[in-house]
Design a protein around this motif. Structure first.
Motif, mmCIF file in Angstrom:
data_model
loop_
_atom_site.group_PDB
_atom_site.id
_atom_site.type_symbol
_atom_site.label_atom_id
_atom_site.label_comp_id
_atom_site.label_asym_id
_atom_site.label_seq_id
_atom_site.Cartn_x
_atom_site.Cartn_y
_atom_site.Cartn_z
ATOM 1 N N THR A 113 -12.468 19.297 -12.512
ATOM 2 C CA THR A 113 -13.579 19.272 -11.562
ATOM 3 C C THR A 113 -14.791 19.974 -12.164
ATOM 4 O OG1 THR A 113 -11.875 19.603 -9.863
ATOM 5 C CG2 THR A 113 -14.171 19.715 -9.143
ATOM 6 N N PRO A 114 -16.008 19.460 -11.928
ATOM 7 C CA PRO A 114 -17.205 20.215 -12.333
ATOM 8 C C PRO A 114 -17.211 21.601 -11.695
ATOM 9 C CG PRO A 114 -17.790 17.970 -11.735
ATOM 10 C CD PRO A 114 -16.345 18.150 -11.348
ATOM 11 N N VAL A 115 -17.753 22.577 -12.410
ATOM 12 C CA VAL A 115 -17.692 23.958 -11.958
ATOM 13 C C VAL A 115 -18.247 24.139 -10.548
ATOM 14 C CG1 VAL A 115 -18.545 26.297 -12.371
ATOM 15 C CG2 VAL A 115 -17.770 24.908 -14.289
ATOM 16 N N GLY A 116 -19.467 23.656 -10.316
ATOM 17 C CA GLY A 116 -20.094 23.852 -9.011
ATOM 18 C C GLY A 116 -19.331 23.192 -7.890
ATOM 19 N N GLU A 117 -18.827 22.000 -8.128
ATOM 20 C CA GLU A 117 -18.077 21.277 -7.098
ATOM 21 C C GLU A 117 -16.781 21.996 -6.759
ATOM 22 O OE1 GLU A 117 -15.634 17.078 -6.764
ATOM 23 O OE2 GLU A 117 -17.460 17.138 -7.989
ATOM 24 N N PHE A 118 -16.090 22.506 -7.794
ATOM 25 C CA PHE A 118 -14.832 23.203 -7.542
ATOM 26 C C PHE A 118 -15.067 24.449 -6.706
ATOM 27 C CE2 PHE A 118 -11.572 26.323 -8.252
ATOM 28 C CZ PHE A 118 -10.402 25.594 -8.297
ATOM 29 N N ARG A 119 -16.077 25.226 -7.101
ATOM 30 C CA ARG A 119 -16.305 26.493 -6.423
ATOM 31 C C ARG A 119 -16.654 26.284 -4.955
ATOM 32 N NH1 ARG A 119 -20.455 28.798 -9.455
ATOM 33 N NH2 ARG A 119 -18.904 29.266 -11.046
ATOM 34 N N SER A 120 -17.527 25.328 -4.675
ATOM 35 C CA SER A 120 -17.944 25.107 -3.289
ATOM 36 C C SER A 120 -16.812 24.566 -2.439
ATOM 37 C CB SER A 120 -19.146 24.154 -3.248
ATOM 38 O OG SER A 120 -18.792 22.897 -3.788
ATOM 39 N N SER A 121 -16.005 23.671 -3.001
ATOM 40 C CA SER A 121 -14.921 23.083 -2.215
ATOM 41 C C SER A 121 -13.804 24.084 -1.980
ATOM 42 C CB SER A 121 -14.359 21.847 -2.920
ATOM 43 O OG SER A 121 -13.788 22.195 -4.170
ATOM 44 N N ARG A 122 -13.495 24.914 -2.985
ATOM 45 C CA ARG A 122 -12.404 25.858 -2.838
ATOM 46 C C ARG A 122 -12.769 27.009 -1.921
ATOM 47 N NH1 ARG A 122 -11.440 30.858 -4.371
ATOM 48 N NH2 ARG A 122 -9.290 31.524 -4.207
ATOM 49 N N GLU A 123 -13.972 27.560 -2.109
ATOM 50 C CA GLU A 123 -14.314 28.773 -1.392
ATOM 51 C C GLU A 123 -14.361 28.565 0.112
ATOM 52 O OE1 GLU A 123 -17.869 30.116 -3.267
ATOM 53 O OE2 GLU A 123 -16.810 31.088 -4.931
ATOM 54 N N GLY A 124 -14.822 27.401 0.550
ATOM 55 C CA GLY A 124 -14.890 27.171 1.984
ATOM 56 C C GLY A 124 -13.527 27.221 2.643
ATOM 57 N N VAL A 125 -12.573 26.480 2.086
ATOM 58 C CA VAL A 125 -11.234 26.439 2.663
ATOM 59 C C VAL A 125 -10.502 27.759 2.428
ATOM 60 C CG1 VAL A 125 -8.991 25.301 2.565
ATOM 61 C CG2 VAL A 125 -11.084 23.941 2.433
ATOM 62 N N ALA A 126 -10.614 28.296 1.212
ATOM 63 C CA ALA A 126 -9.880 29.520 0.886
ATOM 64 C C ALA A 126 -10.343 30.699 1.725
ATOM 65 C CB ALA A 126 -10.031 29.825 -0.601
ATOM 66 N N ASP A 127 -11.657 30.861 1.874
ATOM 67 C CA ASP A 127 -12.163 31.960 2.697
ATOM 68 C C ASP A 127 -11.655 31.846 4.129
ATOM 69 O OD1 ASP A 127 -13.556 33.160 0.651
ATOM 70 O OD2 ASP A 127 -15.434 32.139 1.087
ATOM 71 N N TRP A 128 -11.581 30.626 4.609
ATOM 72 C CA TRP A 128 -11.133 30.383 5.987
ATOM 73 C C TRP A 128 -9.658 30.724 6.151
ATOM 74 C CZ3 TRP A 128 -7.663 26.810 8.118
ATOM 75 C CH2 TRP A 128 -7.737 26.652 9.511
ATOM 76 N N ILE A 129 -8.798 30.128 5.327
ATOM 77 C CA ILE A 129 -7.356 30.335 5.484
ATOM 78 C C ILE A 129 -6.975 31.777 5.184
ATOM 79 C CG2 ILE A 129 -6.838 29.619 3.124
ATOM 80 C CD1 ILE A 129 -4.602 29.150 6.241
ATOM 81 N N ASN A 130 -7.697 32.436 4.291
ATOM 82 C CA ASN A 130 -7.365 33.830 3.970
ATOM 83 C C ASN A 130 -7.618 34.780 5.135
ATOM 84 O OD1 ASN A 130 -6.452 33.273 1.385
ATOM 85 N ND2 ASN A 130 -8.455 33.608 0.436
ATOM 86 N N GLY A 131 -8.337 34.309 6.140
ATOM 87 C CA GLY A 131 -8.511 35.104 7.353
ATOM 88 C C GLY A 131 -7.211 35.301 8.115
ATOM 89 N N ALA A 132 -6.187 34.523 7.776
ATOM 90 C CA ALA A 132 -4.884 34.698 8.421
ATOM 91 C C ALA A 132 -4.264 36.043 8.083
ATOM 92 C CB ALA A 132 -3.939 33.569 8.011
ATOM 93 N N LEU A 133 -4.630 36.615 6.927
ATOM 94 C CA LEU A 133 -4.036 37.900 6.531
ATOM 95 C C LEU A 133 -4.471 39.031 7.461
ATOM 96 C CD1 LEU A 133 -3.473 39.153 2.931
ATOM 97 C CD2 LEU A 133 -4.256 40.704 4.703
ATOM 98 N N PRO A 134 -5.770 39.295 7.627
ATOM 99 C CA PRO A 134 -6.135 40.358 8.576
ATOM 100 C C PRO A 134 -5.718 40.037 10.003
ATOM 101 C CG PRO A 134 -8.093 39.184 7.823
ATOM 102 C CD PRO A 134 -6.962 38.756 6.943
ATOM 103 N N LEU A 135 -5.679 38.741 10.363
ATOM 104 C CA LEU A 135 -5.224 38.372 11.704
ATOM 105 C C LEU A 135 -3.758 38.761 11.892
ATOM 106 C CD1 LEU A 135 -6.299 36.928 14.302
ATOM 107 C CD2 LEU A 135 -5.173 34.861 13.430
ATOM 108 N N GLY A 136 -2.952 38.550 10.851
ATOM 109 C CA GLY A 136 -1.548 38.955 10.920
ATOM 110 C C GLY A 136 -1.388 40.452 11.025
ATOM 111 N N VAL A 137 -2.204 41.192 10.282
ATOM 112 C CA VAL A 137 -2.161 42.654 10.370
ATOM 113 C C VAL A 137 -2.538 43.112 11.776
ATOM 114 C CG1 VAL A 137 -3.166 44.812 9.522
ATOM 115 C CG2 VAL A 137 -2.611 42.968 7.908
#
Length: 337
Positions: free
Chosen positions: A209-233
């Protein structure tokens, strides 16, 4: 009949994870039975289940994390690898690995060190495949995982790209892990992984994947799903407050309000950053309340409130990027008046 994954997660927490969380924290070791139970109950492949929704995903992941943060932290990394392999265009790779990954027979970690703004992991394309050099600062589950879904930066005449590889850890050379002691979830066996002339075959490519495309596509979903960690705590803190006879009505209302914001925030970066900051802030406050409710017993090392306080601190910075950090600092800054 389809499984009710949120209920399955609650049962896993009640019957296994919550009962052993203190011992996992004390010993720094996750019992193999935890991973066996995740597999037996179908949690390694649940992400691909028919009828999966953002709400089911968040509720299930946060519930597992609330039971044993170390176990859930290792498992959550694997889900990222499952998602990547499930949707790869490399059919041979998918057919070879996905069945074992969804059963838990082949467990994976993840690293995005080559996709960062300042990457630390690079690869050169050669006739042998890809030759990797550099470091992955955080790889979770070392000793518990067989593969690593790894993003590496590749520099070529046509420009830079991000190549994501599924690296079979027992089939490659040049890997040096250095354990990283963590204040919480230390049993997750997180390491700094150095690569030195590590050769990975072309057949292991998940995506390019081109660098910019990868970063934008990953960060949106990853930032969102990673919110499950503090929610679990936060959920774990509320359970502990109940144990001490505290009226948790306000905490449960806050939890429900935060939880309701998840689905609307998917795909909206600003809403995700704000939500992540609000959850992490709420988890710290709830952990502090659990310490106060327990009283002097909470100052004993590895008492449950003390463990939750460490977990809430961990959640402040784990997978937290600059916009979330900025939002959190604003919430932690005293009013000028």
């Amino acid at each position: 009949m389809p499984k009710v994954w949120t209920r399955e997660a609650e049962l896993l927490v009640e019957e296994v994870l919550d009962r052993q969380a203190a011992e996992v924290d004390r010993t720094g070791t996750i019992p193999p039975e935890h991973f066996d139970e995740l597999g037996r109950r179908g949690f390694y492949g649940f992400l691909l289940s028919e009828g999966m929704t953002p709400d089911i995903l968040i509720d299930t992941v946060s519930t597992v994390l609330s039971g044993c943060l170390a176990t859930g932290f290792v498992w959550a990394q694997h889900l990222g690898a499952v998602r990547a392999v499930a949707f790869t265009d490399n059919a041979a790779l998918r057919d070879r690995y996905l069945p074992a990954m969804t059963s838990g027979a082949y467990r994976c970690g993840v690293s995005y060190a080559g996709a960062r703004t300042t990457p630390t992991l690079f690869a050169e394309r050669t006739d042998k495949g890809f030759v990797l050099d550099g470091t992955a600062p955080f790889v979770t589950g070392w000793g518990h995982i067989s593969g690593l879904a790894t993003s590496v930066r590749v520099r070529e005449a046509a420009g830079e790209s991000v190549v994501t590889l599924l690296i079979p850890l027992d089939e490659v050379d040049g890997l040096t892990p250095t354990p990283i002691p963590l204040i919480a979830a230390n049993a997750s066996a997180t390491v700094r992984l150095a690569f030195e002339q590590t050769v990975v075959d072309d057949s292991r490519v998940i995506a390019t994947t081109p660098v910019g495309e990868f970063r934008s596509s990953r960060e949106g979903v990853a930032d969102w799903i990673n919110g499950a960690l503090p929610l679990g705590v936060l959920a774990g803190c509320i359970r502990e407050l109940k144990e001490h006879g505290v009226d948790v009505t306000a905490y449960e209302a806050q939890y429900a309000s935060l939880r309701a914001r998840f689905a609307p925030a998917l795909g909206n970066a600003d809403a995700t950053y704000t939500l992540r900051a609000d959850i992490a802030h709420a988890a710290v406050a709830a952990a502090a309340a659990a310490v106060v409710a327990a009283g002097s017993r909470a100052v004993v090392i590895q008492a449950t409130p003390e463990r939750l306080m460490r977990q809430a601190t961990f959640a402040l910075v784990c997978t937290t990027r600059d916009p979330i950090k900025t939002a959190l600092l604003s919430r932690l800054t005293p009013d000028a008046g």
